[in-house]
Design a protein around this motif. Structure first.
Motif, mmCIF file in Angstrom:
data_model
loop_
_atom_site.group_PDB
_atom_site.id
_atom_site.type_symbol
_atom_site.label_atom_id
_atom_site.label_comp_id
_atom_site.label_asym_id
_atom_site.label_seq_id
_atom_site.Cartn_x
_atom_site.Cartn_y
_atom_site.Cartn_z
ATOM 1 N N VAL A 6 58.663 41.770 20.026
ATOM 2 C CA VAL A 6 58.246 40.439 19.608
ATOM 3 C C VAL A 6 57.240 40.622 18.480
ATOM 4 O O VAL A 6 56.169 41.185 18.689
ATOM 5 C CB VAL A 6 57.607 39.662 20.784
ATOM 6 C CG1 VAL A 6 57.118 38.302 20.325
ATOM 7 C CG2 VAL A 6 58.593 39.536 21.936
ATOM 8 N N LEU A 7 57.606 40.178 17.281
ATOM 9 C CA LEU A 7 56.703 40.273 16.138
ATOM 10 C C LEU A 7 55.749 39.097 16.156
ATOM 11 O O LEU A 7 56.180 37.953 16.274
ATOM 12 C CB LEU A 7 57.503 40.279 14.834
ATOM 13 C CG LEU A 7 58.488 41.433 14.666
ATOM 14 C CD1 LEU A 7 59.300 41.250 13.392
ATOM 15 C CD2 LEU A 7 57.765 42.757 14.645
ATOM 16 N N LEU A 8 54.465 39.391 16.055
ATOM 17 C CA LEU A 8 53.440 38.356 16.082
ATOM 18 C C LEU A 8 52.411 38.604 14.993
ATOM 19 O O LEU A 8 52.154 39.753 14.629
ATOM 20 C CB LEU A 8 52.707 38.355 17.433
ATOM 21 C CG LEU A 8 53.506 38.032 18.679
ATOM 22 C CD1 LEU A 8 52.684 38.325 19.919
ATOM 23 C CD2 LEU A 8 53.939 36.578 18.673
ATOM 24 N N THR A 9 51.813 37.526 14.519
ATOM 25 C CA THR A 9 50.643 37.675 13.670
ATOM 26 C C THR A 9 49.460 37.945 14.591
ATOM 27 O O THR A 9 49.535 37.729 15.809
ATOM 28 C CB THR A 9 50.385 36.402 12.842
ATOM 29 O OG1 THR A 9 50.116 35.316 13.736
ATOM 30 C CG2 THR A 9 51.564 36.066 11.939
ATOM 31 N N LYS A 10 48.379 38.416 14.029
ATOM 32 C CA LYS A 10 47.167 38.670 14.815
ATOM 33 C C LYS A 10 46.707 37.383 15.507
ATOM 34 O O LYS A 10 46.345 37.380 16.681
ATOM 35 C CB LYS A 10 46.083 39.212 13.880
ATOM 36 C CG LYS A 10 44.904 39.826 14.550
ATOM 37 C CD LYS A 10 44.086 40.567 13.493
ATOM 38 C CE LYS A 10 42.650 40.631 13.836
ATOM 39 N NZ LYS A 10 41.854 41.295 12.816
ATOM 40 N N LEU A 13 49.067 36.552 18.443
ATOM 41 C CA LEU A 13 48.799 37.394 19.604
ATOM 42 C C LEU A 13 47.601 36.850 20.379
ATOM 43 O O LEU A 13 47.656 36.701 21.603
ATOM 44 C CB LEU A 13 48.542 38.839 19.176
ATOM 45 C CG LEU A 13 48.178 39.803 20.304
ATOM 46 C CD1 LEU A 13 49.340 39.993 21.268
ATOM 47 C CD2 LEU A 13 47.735 41.144 19.734
ATOM 48 N N ALA A 14 46.541 36.517 19.671
ATOM 49 C CA ALA A 14 45.335 35.988 20.323
ATOM 50 C C ALA A 14 45.632 34.673 21.049
ATOM 51 O O ALA A 14 45.157 34.451 22.169
ATOM 52 C CB ALA A 14 44.223 35.795 19.294
ATOM 53 N N LYS A 15 46.438 33.831 20.433
ATOM 54 C CA LYS A 15 46.781 32.535 21.033
ATOM 55 C C LYS A 15 47.557 32.723 22.332
ATOM 56 O O LYS A 15 47.280 32.069 23.336
ATOM 57 C CB LYS A 15 47.593 31.712 20.037
ATOM 58 C CG LYS A 15 47.914 30.320 20.491
ATOM 59 C CD LYS A 15 48.661 29.554 19.408
ATOM 60 C CE LYS A 15 49.067 28.184 19.880
ATOM 61 N NZ LYS A 15 49.859 27.466 18.880
ATOM 62 N N GLU A 113 55.176 31.598 17.857
ATOM 63 C CA GLU A 113 54.017 30.987 17.206
ATOM 64 C C GLU A 113 54.358 29.712 16.447
ATOM 65 O O GLU A 113 53.460 29.002 16.012
ATOM 66 C CB GLU A 113 53.413 31.960 16.188
ATOM 67 C CG GLU A 113 52.966 33.268 16.748
ATOM 68 C CD GLU A 113 52.562 34.210 15.640
ATOM 69 O OE1 GLU A 113 51.473 34.015 15.061
ATOM 70 O OE2 GLU A 113 53.344 35.135 15.344
ATOM 71 N N ALA A 114 55.633 29.461 16.249
ATOM 72 C CA ALA A 114 56.054 28.346 15.393
ATOM 73 C C ALA A 114 55.467 27.027 15.880
ATOM 74 O O ALA A 114 55.443 26.737 17.075
ATOM 75 C CB ALA A 114 57.570 28.262 15.352
ATOM 76 N N ASP A 118 51.586 22.302 12.587
ATOM 77 C CA ASP A 118 50.545 23.145 11.989
ATOM 78 C C ASP A 118 51.096 23.920 10.785
ATOM 79 O O ASP A 118 50.496 24.884 10.335
ATOM 80 C CB ASP A 118 50.009 24.109 13.051
ATOM 81 C CG ASP A 118 48.680 24.726 12.685
ATOM 82 O OD1 ASP A 118 47.954 24.153 11.841
ATOM 83 O OD2 ASP A 118 48.360 25.810 13.226
ATOM 84 N N ASN A 119 52.273 23.499 10.285
ATOM 85 C CA ASN A 119 52.927 24.127 9.123
ATOM 86 C C ASN A 119 53.224 25.602 9.338
ATOM 87 O O ASN A 119 53.140 26.403 8.408
ATOM 88 C CB ASN A 119 52.125 23.918 7.841
ATOM 89 C CG ASN A 119 52.102 22.467 7.427
ATOM 90 O OD1 ASN A 119 52.958 21.689 7.818
ATOM 91 N ND2 ASN A 119 51.127 22.104 6.638
ATOM 92 N N LYS A 120 53.601 25.962 10.553
ATOM 93 C CA LYS A 120 53.997 27.325 10.879
ATOM 94 C C LYS A 120 55.463 27.285 11.277
ATOM 95 O O LYS A 120 55.816 26.633 12.264
ATOM 96 C CB LYS A 120 53.148 27.891 12.017
ATOM 97 C CG LYS A 120 51.699 28.073 11.647
ATOM 98 C CD LYS A 120 50.903 28.597 12.803
ATOM 99 C CE LYS A 120 49.449 28.752 12.401
ATOM 100 N NZ LYS A 120 48.632 29.218 13.530
ATOM 101 N N ILE A 121 56.307 27.979 10.485
ATOM 102 C CA ILE A 121 57.731 27.980 10.794
ATOM 103 C C ILE A 121 58.188 29.383 11.171
ATOM 104 O O ILE A 121 57.682 30.371 10.665
ATOM 105 C CB ILE A 121 58.578 27.417 9.630
ATOM 106 C CG1 ILE A 121 58.425 28.266 8.375
ATOM 107 C CG2 ILE A 121 58.239 25.959 9.366
ATOM 108 C CD1 ILE A 121 59.435 27.942 7.296
#
Length: 159
Positions: A6-10, A13-15, A113-114, A118-121
């Motif tokens: 699972v690829l995540l941004t930092k 991951l925290a969320k 995370e999408a 919050d403009n995250k796709i």
């Protein structure tokens, strides 16, 4: 859920870690209290509060299992090493909707995370798939239910 990483941004991951912690500590205790109260009402067959709390508990425990599995397979994308010449996971893009001459900004993230509000796709979304690997100046064609939407990639940056 597949066995793929699972690829995540930092930030992502925290969320997810925060959500898991909240579910395991606060929410479990709240549900235990709800169940205790509902049981005190008596006859469990006809007790809607009890059945509602049990349903919520099952949903929560399933979410905990999903989060735990995702986190064991997580790989954080190092945004500091992103090549800003092409779009990748963690990039923020500024697009121009060619038909309406409207600018929009999106961050490319994992499906976990999408958040369109919050403009995250997701990189798995139709727009995300078309953007990956593209350079500034590229024209992106996205098949939508009613038509093909055309965007121009104006900028790639970090946020």
């Amino acid at each position: 859920m597949s066995n793929e990483e699972v690829l995540l941004t930092k930030e992502g991951l925290a969320k997810l870690e925060d959500e898991l912690k909240e579910l395991k500590t606060v929410k479990r205790k709240e549900l235990a209290e709800r169940l205790k109260l509902a049981i005190s009402y008596g006859d469990l067959k006809e007790n809607s509060e009890y059945h509602s709390a049990k349903d919520d508990q099952a949903f929560m425990e399933t979410r905990i299992l999903i989060l735990e599995k995702m986190l064991t397979k997580a790989r954080v994308v190092d945004e500091s090493n992103l090549d800003l010449r092409t779009v990748s996971i963690g990039s923020t893009v500024i697009l121009n909707d060619i038909e309406f001459s409207e600018k929009m900004e999106y961050k490319i993230v994992s499906p976990a995370e999408a958040d369109v509000l919050d403009n995250k796709i997701s990189y798995e979304s139709p727009l995300g798939k078309e953007l990956l690997g593209k350079e500034v100046g590229s024209i992106i064609h996205v098949n939508a239910p009613m038509a093909v939407i055309k965007y121009e990639l104006l900028e790639i940056k970090l946020t």
